[in-house]
Design a protein around this motif. Structure first.
Motif, PDB file in Angstrom:
ATOM      1  N   PHE A 174      35.435  40.381  21.636  1.00 22.97           N
ATOM      2  CA  PHE A 174      36.148  41.285  22.527  1.00 22.97           C
ATOM      3  C   PHE A 174      37.673  40.761  22.493  1.00 22.97           C
ATOM      4  O   PHE A 174      37.877  39.523  22.236  1.00 22.97           O
ATOM      5  CB  PHE A 174      35.522  40.760  24.088  1.00 22.97           C
ATOM      6  N   TYR A 175      38.438  41.929  22.472  1.00 29.29           N
ATOM      7  CA  TYR A 175      39.986  41.637  22.639  1.00 29.29           C
ATOM      8  C   TYR A 175      40.671  42.389  23.684  1.00 29.29           C
ATOM      9  O   TYR A 175      40.251  43.466  23.907  1.00 29.29           O
ATOM     10  CB  TYR A 175      40.529  42.284  21.167  1.00 29.29           C
ATOM     11  N   LEU A 176      41.357  41.331  24.595  1.00 28.36           N
ATOM     12  CA  LEU A 176      42.075  42.264  25.584  1.00 28.36           C
ATOM     13  C   LEU A 176      43.160  42.936  25.215  1.00 28.36           C
ATOM     14  O   LEU A 176      44.144  42.392  24.393  1.00 28.36           O
ATOM     15  CB  LEU A 176      42.478  41.242  26.873  1.00 28.36           C
ATOM     16  N   ILE A 177      43.671  44.074  25.732  1.00 30.30           N
ATOM     17  CA  ILE A 177      44.625  44.960  25.378  1.00 30.30           C
ATOM     18  C   ILE A 177      45.495  45.385  26.847  1.00 30.30           C
ATOM     19  O   ILE A 177      44.802  45.146  27.765  1.00 30.30           O
ATOM     20  CB  ILE A 177      44.668  46.062  24.495  1.00 30.30           C
ATOM     21  N   ASP A 178      46.634  45.716  26.737  1.00 24.37           N
ATOM     22  CA  ASP A 178      47.322  46.438  27.952  1.00 24.37           C
ATOM     23  C   ASP A 178      47.491  45.174  28.911  1.00 24.37           C
ATOM     24  O   ASP A 178      47.077  45.218  30.149  1.00 24.37           O
ATOM     25  CB  ASP A 178      46.761  47.514  28.758  1.00 24.37           C
ATOM     26  N   LEU A 179      48.116  44.166  28.588  1.00 27.50           N
ATOM     27  CA  LEU A 179      48.171  42.811  29.147  1.00 27.50           C
ATOM     28  C   LEU A 179      49.465  42.562  30.235  1.00 27.50           C
ATOM     29  O   LEU A 179      49.045  41.646  30.824  1.00 27.50           O
ATOM     30  CB  LEU A 179      48.496  41.879  28.249  1.00 27.50           C
ATOM     31  N   ASN A 180      50.086  43.713  30.622  1.00 25.40           N
ATOM     32  CA  ASN A 180      51.333  43.324  31.217  1.00 25.40           C
ATOM     33  C   ASN A 180      50.979  42.886  32.870  1.00 25.40           C
ATOM     34  O   ASN A 180      51.918  42.650  33.396  1.00 25.40           O
ATOM     35  CB  ASN A 180      52.584  44.390  31.307  1.00 25.40           C
ATOM     36  N   ARG A 181      49.657  43.361  33.358  1.00 25.09           N
ATOM     37  CA  ARG A 181      49.513  43.020  34.882  1.00 25.09           C
ATOM     38  C   ARG A 181      48.253  41.931  34.752  1.00 25.09           C
ATOM     39  O   ARG A 181      47.226  42.081  34.810  1.00 25.09           O
ATOM     40  CB  ARG A 181      48.819  44.416  35.265  1.00 25.09           C
ATOM     41  N   MET A 182      48.934  40.848  35.100  1.00 33.68           N
ATOM     42  CA  MET A 182      47.861  39.636  35.086  1.00 33.68           C
ATOM     43  C   MET A 182      48.469  38.793  36.123  1.00 33.68           C
ATOM     44  O   MET A 182      49.566  38.570  36.406  1.00 33.68           O
ATOM     45  CB  MET A 182      47.713  38.992  33.754  1.00 33.68           C
ATOM     46  N   LYS A 183      47.447  38.003  36.639  1.00 34.23           N
ATOM     47  CA  LYS A 183      47.693  36.947  37.703  1.00 34.23           C
ATOM     48  C   LYS A 183      47.176  35.551  36.954  1.00 34.23           C
ATOM     49  O   LYS A 183      46.020  35.722  36.406  1.00 34.23           O
ATOM     50  CB  LYS A 183      47.203  37.049  39.202  1.00 34.23           C
ATOM     51  N   PHE A 184      47.713  34.490  37.184  1.00 37.66           N
ATOM     52  CA  PHE A 184      47.098  33.308  36.674  1.00 37.66           C
ATOM     53  C   PHE A 184      46.614  32.311  38.038  1.00 37.66           C
ATOM     54  O   PHE A 184      47.686  31.894  38.478  1.00 37.66           O
ATOM     55  CB  PHE A 184      47.986  32.548  35.768  1.00 37.66           C
ATOM     56  N   GLU A 185      45.662  32.320  38.230  1.00 36.74           N
ATOM     57  CA  GLU A 185      45.191  31.694  39.538  1.00 36.74           C
ATOM     58  C   GLU A 185      43.657  31.117  39.498  1.00 36.74           C
ATOM     59  O   GLU A 185      43.031  31.750  38.717  1.00 36.74           O
ATOM     60  CB  GLU A 185      45.281  32.466  40.669  1.00 36.74           C
ATOM     61  N   ASN A 186      43.302  30.060  40.300  1.00 37.31           N
ATOM     62  CA  ASN A 186      42.043  29.818  40.419  1.00 37.31           C
ATOM     63  C   ASN A 186      41.103  30.890  41.252  1.00 37.31           C
ATOM     64  O   ASN A 186      41.618  31.196  42.170  1.00 37.31           O
ATOM     65  CB  ASN A 186      42.084  28.447  41.219  1.00 37.31           C
ATOM     66  N   LEU A 187      40.194  31.248  40.774  1.00 33.37           N
ATOM     67  CA  LEU A 187      39.342  32.557  41.209  1.00 33.37           C
ATOM     68  C   LEU A 187      38.203  32.192  41.821  1.00 33.37           C
ATOM     69  O   LEU A 187      37.394  31.518  41.478  1.00 33.37           O
ATOM     70  CB  LEU A 187      39.269  33.453  39.998  1.00 33.37           C
ATOM     71  N   SER A 188      38.082  32.433  43.237  1.00 32.21           N
ATOM     72  CA  SER A 188      37.049  32.484  43.982  1.00 32.21           C
ATOM     73  C   SER A 188      35.855  33.395  43.307  1.00 32.21           C
ATOM     74  O   SER A 188      35.941  34.210  42.662  1.00 32.21           O
ATOM     75  CB  SER A 188      37.231  32.783  45.583  1.00 32.21           C
ATOM     76  N   VAL A 189      34.611  33.100  43.835  1.00 30.88           N
ATOM     77  CA  VAL A 189      33.540  33.760  43.344  1.00 30.88           C
ATOM     78  C   VAL A 189      33.589  35.265  43.699  1.00 30.88           C
ATOM     79  O   VAL A 189      33.348  36.268  43.188  1.00 30.88           O
ATOM     80  CB  VAL A 189      32.177  33.507  44.022  1.00 30.88           C
ATOM     81  N   GLU A 190      34.291  35.523  45.051  1.00 32.62           N
ATOM     82  CA  GLU A 190      34.730  37.031  45.327  1.00 32.62           C
ATOM     83  C   GLU A 190      35.355  37.731  44.518  1.00 32.62           C
ATOM     84  O   GLU A 190      35.381  38.722  44.006  1.00 32.62           O
ATOM     85  CB  GLU A 190      35.144  36.936  47.016  1.00 32.62           C
ATOM     86  N   ALA A 191      36.629  36.889  44.152  1.00 32.38           N
ATOM     87  CA  ALA A 191      37.647  37.202  43.359  1.00 32.38           C
ATOM     88  C   ALA A 191      36.962  37.681  41.927  1.00 32.38           C
ATOM     89  O   ALA A 191      37.410  38.778  41.238  1.00 32.38           O
ATOM     90  CB  ALA A 191      38.808  36.742  43.059  1.00 32.38           C
ATOM     91  N   ARG A 192      36.146  36.849  41.616  1.00 32.49           N
ATOM     92  CA  ARG A 192      35.750  36.958  39.941  1.00 32.49           C
ATOM     93  C   ARG A 192      34.763  38.540  40.160  1.00 32.49           C
ATOM     94  O   ARG A 192      34.982  38.925  39.050  1.00 32.49           O
ATOM     95  CB  ARG A 192      34.858  35.772  39.593  1.00 32.49           C
ATOM     96  N   MET A 193      34.036  38.474  41.164  1.00 31.13           N
ATOM     97  CA  MET A 193      33.200  39.959  40.932  1.00 31.13           C
ATOM     98  C   MET A 193      33.968  41.042  41.156  1.00 31.13           C
ATOM     99  O   MET A 193      33.533  42.022  40.688  1.00 31.13           O
ATOM    100  CB  MET A 193      32.055  39.675  42.069  1.00 31.13           C
TER     101      MET A 193
END
Length: 252
Positions: A174-193
């Motif tokens: 799997f390869y991610l594309i269209d990358l310009n919208r990301m956040k780098f943070e510790n994700l809760s279970v809720e945020a992961r889902m």
């Protein structure tokens, strides 16, 4: 035109600038959007993709020039972050930014290696009989889990933004594309889902992904299934309502 290249491509700067300068007259069109255009071309003996970000309006030009990284720069930097954490994405070659005498952003470009992929998640969504469907979904869940463990919240985690290559023995990359919208943070279970909601998953797909993610994360499967299903259905209702309102306004 300001150019920032990956160290591996430092000697290709001149050739890269030539590709960008000839963007509108050369290359093969892949995507033509209202704001962004993607073309493929050749750098030496290598296939590359060039993503063009249209000149922003006056206000956004000021924001991107002085207060926030440009989309091209973010794409480049985020790709490097992903690769550093062993999350596949097309290799980041360079980004370019055109600036005025006042330092205001004009056109910008992001150049990456071209990935010859087999399909995306979109094909699975529209075809319940897609070969090896459940295995692909399980591996996609594992890929997303790995991404979350690296503190990556991919805000455009949608059906067309993960390229999939079929390998041997039922294995998929799997390869991610269209990358310009990301956040780098510790994700809760809720945020992961919540990060799966744009995938437009069916109830069957939700079940498969929740089960695999629970196995990897140690979270209760029932808990993940409930959250993921709620997030998915809420997102579908919101998009459906938005489309209905647009159609209604057009008739008036």
């Amino acid at each position: 035109m300001r150019i920032i290249t990956h160290p591996k491509y430092k000697e290709s700067e001149k050739a890269l600038l030539q590709l960008v300068n000839a963007f509108f007259s050369e290359g093969n069109l892949i995507v033509k959007g209202s704001r962004n255009t993607i073309k493929s071309n050749v750098l030496g003996e290598e296939k590359v993709n060039i993503k063009y970000f249209k000149r922003p309006g006056a206000l956004k030009s000021v924001i991107y020039s002085f207060f926030r990284s440009t989309k091209a720069k973010r794409s480049f930097n985020y790709a490097n972050y992903l690769l550093k954490h062993n999350i596949p994405t097309p290799f980041p070659i360079a980004y370019m930014e055109e600036r005025s005498g006042l330092g205001l952003l004009g056109d910008s470009y992001y150049v990456s290696q071209q990935i010859d992929y087999d399909f995306t998640i979109r094909e699975l969504i529209h075809d319940p009989l897609f070969p090896d469907r459940n295995s692909i979904l399980e591996q996609f869940a594992a890929f997303t889990f790995k991404m979350h463990q690296a503190n990556v919240n991919f805000l455009d985690h949608s059906p067309g933004n993960t390229l999939i290559i079929k390998r041997d023995a039922g294995r998929y990359d799997f390869y991610l594309i269209d990358l310009n919208r990301m956040k780098f943070e510790n994700l809760s279970v809720e945020a992961r889902m919540d990060n799966f909601k744009k995938m437009w998953l069916s109830k069957t797909m939700v079940k498969v992904i929740a089960k695999k993610y629970a196995e990897l994360s140690g979270q209760p499967e029932e808990k993940l299934h409930k959250i993921l299903l709620e997030k998915t259905l809420d997102f579908k209702r919101k998009i459906t309502k938005k489309k209905w309102l647009k159609r209604k306004l057009k008739r008036k």
